[in-house]
Design an enzyme around this catalytic site. Structure first.
Site, mmCIF file in Angstrom:
data_model
loop_
_atom_site.group_PDB
_atom_site.id
_atom_site.type_symbol
_atom_site.label_atom_id
_atom_site.label_comp_id
_atom_site.label_asym_id
_atom_site.label_seq_id
_atom_site.Cartn_x
_atom_site.Cartn_y
_atom_site.Cartn_z
ATOM 1 C CE1 TYR A 1 -4.957 -1.686 4.642
ATOM 2 C CE2 TYR A 1 -3.720 0.336 4.282
ATOM 3 C CZ TYR A 1 -4.398 -0.755 3.777
ATOM 4 O OH TYR A 1 -4.502 -0.927 2.416
ATOM 5 C CB SER B 1 -0.841 -0.022 1.285
ATOM 6 O OG SER B 1 -1.381 1.242 1.578
HETATM 7 N N1 LIG Z 1 -8.418 0.165 -2.328
HETATM 8 C C1 LIG Z 1 -7.237 0.755 -2.263
HETATM 9 O O1 LIG Z 1 -7.093 1.954 -2.601
HETATM 10 C C2 LIG Z 1 -6.050 0.004 -1.785
HETATM 11 C C3 LIG Z 1 -4.813 0.657 -1.839
HETATM 12 C C4 LIG Z 1 -3.688 -0.030 -1.410
HETATM 13 C C5 LIG Z 1 -3.779 -1.335 -0.963
HETATM 14 N N2 LIG Z 1 -4.994 -1.947 -0.912
HETATM 15 C C6 LIG Z 1 -4.997 -3.334 -0.455
HETATM 16 O O2 LIG Z 1 -5.544 -4.148 -1.473
HETATM 17 C C7 LIG Z 1 -6.163 -5.293 -0.871
HETATM 18 C C8 LIG Z 1 -7.595 -5.390 -1.350
HETATM 19 O O3 LIG Z 1 -8.279 -4.208 -0.972
HETATM 20 P P1 LIG Z 1 -9.723 -3.819 -1.516
HETATM 21 O O4 LIG Z 1 -9.722 -2.347 -1.652
HETATM 22 O O5 LIG Z 1 -10.076 -4.665 -2.674
HETATM 23 O O6 LIG Z 1 -10.607 -4.175 -0.243
HETATM 24 P P2 LIG Z 1 -12.008 -4.944 -0.099
HETATM 25 O O7 LIG Z 1 -12.493 -4.574 1.239
HETATM 26 O O8 LIG Z 1 -12.869 -4.659 -1.293
HETATM 27 O O9 LIG Z 1 -11.574 -6.484 -0.125
HETATM 28 C C9 LIG Z 1 -10.851 -7.088 0.920
HETATM 29 C C10 LIG Z 1 -11.224 -8.546 0.995
HETATM 30 O O10 LIG Z 1 -10.466 -9.189 2.037
HETATM 31 C C11 LIG Z 1 -11.301 -10.154 2.661
HETATM 32 N N3 LIG Z 1 -10.872 -10.451 4.053
HETATM 33 C C12 LIG Z 1 -10.771 -9.592 5.083
HETATM 34 N N4 LIG Z 1 -10.416 -10.247 6.211
HETATM 35 C C13 LIG Z 1 -10.270 -11.555 5.874
HETATM 36 C C14 LIG Z 1 -9.909 -12.736 6.596
HETATM 37 N N5 LIG Z 1 -9.628 -12.730 7.909
HETATM 38 N N6 LIG Z 1 -9.869 -13.915 5.926
HETATM 39 C C15 LIG Z 1 -10.158 -13.955 4.617
HETATM 40 N N7 LIG Z 1 -10.495 -12.888 3.865
HETATM 41 C C16 LIG Z 1 -10.557 -11.687 4.494
HETATM 42 C C17 LIG Z 1 -12.684 -9.515 2.661
HETATM 43 O O11 LIG Z 1 -13.655 -10.517 2.763
HETATM 44 C C18 LIG Z 1 -12.697 -8.764 1.306
HETATM 45 O O12 LIG Z 1 -13.260 -9.550 0.289
HETATM 46 C C19 LIG Z 1 -6.029 -5.114 0.638
HETATM 47 O O13 LIG Z 1 -4.889 -5.791 1.103
HETATM 48 C C20 LIG Z 1 -5.835 -3.617 0.783
HETATM 49 O O14 LIG Z 1 -5.166 -3.312 1.951
HETATM 50 C C21 LIG Z 1 -6.131 -1.312 -1.306
#
Ligand SMILES: NC(=O)c1ccc[n+]([C@@H]2O[C@H](COP(=O)([O-])OP(=O)(O)OC[C@H]3O[C@@H](n4cnc5c(N)ncnc54)[C@H](O)[C@@H]3O)[C@@H](O)[C@H]2O)c1
Length: 240
Positions: A144, A131
């Protein structure tokens, strides 16, 4: 041999944790479009899995759950750890802090251990999702940010540990992506403006699909000399 590398992931078996989430499902669709066989995991079946993907339920905070998952799916070529959570307002509390680390960071280690022999057998690779908060402080979500900084470090350590077995370990650090996780930030004018001010002119919040090209590249043999790195896919955010 010179010139025998290629960018194809056709026929590769790819497992994507968090594969029902915003970024995970976009990656799953991208890999399916490129001919890969994709397994997505979710903690609960919160939405329909992307078309053409097998779905497996798992709680990544549980050792046994992850080991059983690896038993059910068998060997894979690419492991993408994309599951994650934020506990906004609660992350200064040790229990919330630990539970966030457990999914992002310890979860990455659990998955790497569970899939190690299977990845080695297929000359596979791991892609963790980091991230912008791997690099910057986050006053409201310190767990986080600590977890994501840890993901960068763990990626390097695992790359060294697994190199002899032919497993590459890399990470992608997405910039600001439109997903349910960032709904709140995008609708808060102050946060939105902070992000847009730092991005180079012409950049904006990106769609999750923008991460597919880098993920496919890291999963393909075209990147066979690349291990232990985290690649920002951020529209220039970290350049400023
Ligand atoms: N959206 C952004 O701008 C962004 C930026 C940088 C990094 N990220 C990272 O990308 C990844 C995906 O993010 P996103 O935006 O798609 O989020 P999201 O909330 O849409 O998806 C996250 C998923 O993780 C699953 N999850 C959470 N806890 C869990 C557990 N204990 N066991 C199994 N599954 C679990 C949830 O069910 C969900 O489907 C994450 O690691 C997030 O930190 C996102």
């Amino acid at each position: 041999m010179a010139g025998d590398w290629n960018f194809s992931v056709k026929g590769k078996r790819v497992l994507i944790t968090g594969g029902l989430g915003g970024i995970g499902s976009a990656l799953a669709e991208g890999f399916v479009r490129h001919g890969a066989e994709v397994i997505v995991t979710g903690r609960a079946r919160e939405r329909t899995p992307p078309v053409g993907c097998r779905y497996e339920a798992v709680n990544l905070a549980e050792d046994e759950d992850v080991e059983k998952l690896a038993g059910r799916t068998g060997r894979i070529d690419t492991l993408i750890h994309c599951a994650g959570q934020i506990e906004r307002e609660r992350e200064m509390l040790p229990d919330a802090f630990n539970s966030v680390l457990d999914v992002h960071l310890t979860g990455a280690l659990r998955l790497a251990n569970a899939y190690r022999s299977g990845l080695a057998a297929r000359g596979g690779s791991i892609i963790n999702i980091a991230s912008m908060f791997s690099y910057y402080g986050a006053p409201h979500i310190p767990a986080y940010a600590a977890a994501k900084a840890g993901v960068v470090s763990l990626t390097k350590s695992l790359a060294l540990s697994f190199a002899e077995e032919g497993i590459r370990v890399n990470a992608i650090a997405p910039g600001w992506i439109r997903t349910p996780m960032t709904d709140r930030g995008r609708s808060d004018p102050e946060i939105r403006m902070k992000v847009l001010t730092r991005l180079p002119k012409g950049s904006d919040w990106a769609d999750p699909d923008e991460l597919c090209g880098t993920a496919v590249f890291l999963a393909s043999s075209a990147s066979r000399m690349i291990t232990g790195v985290t690649i920002p896919v951020d529209g220039g955010y970290t350049a400023a």
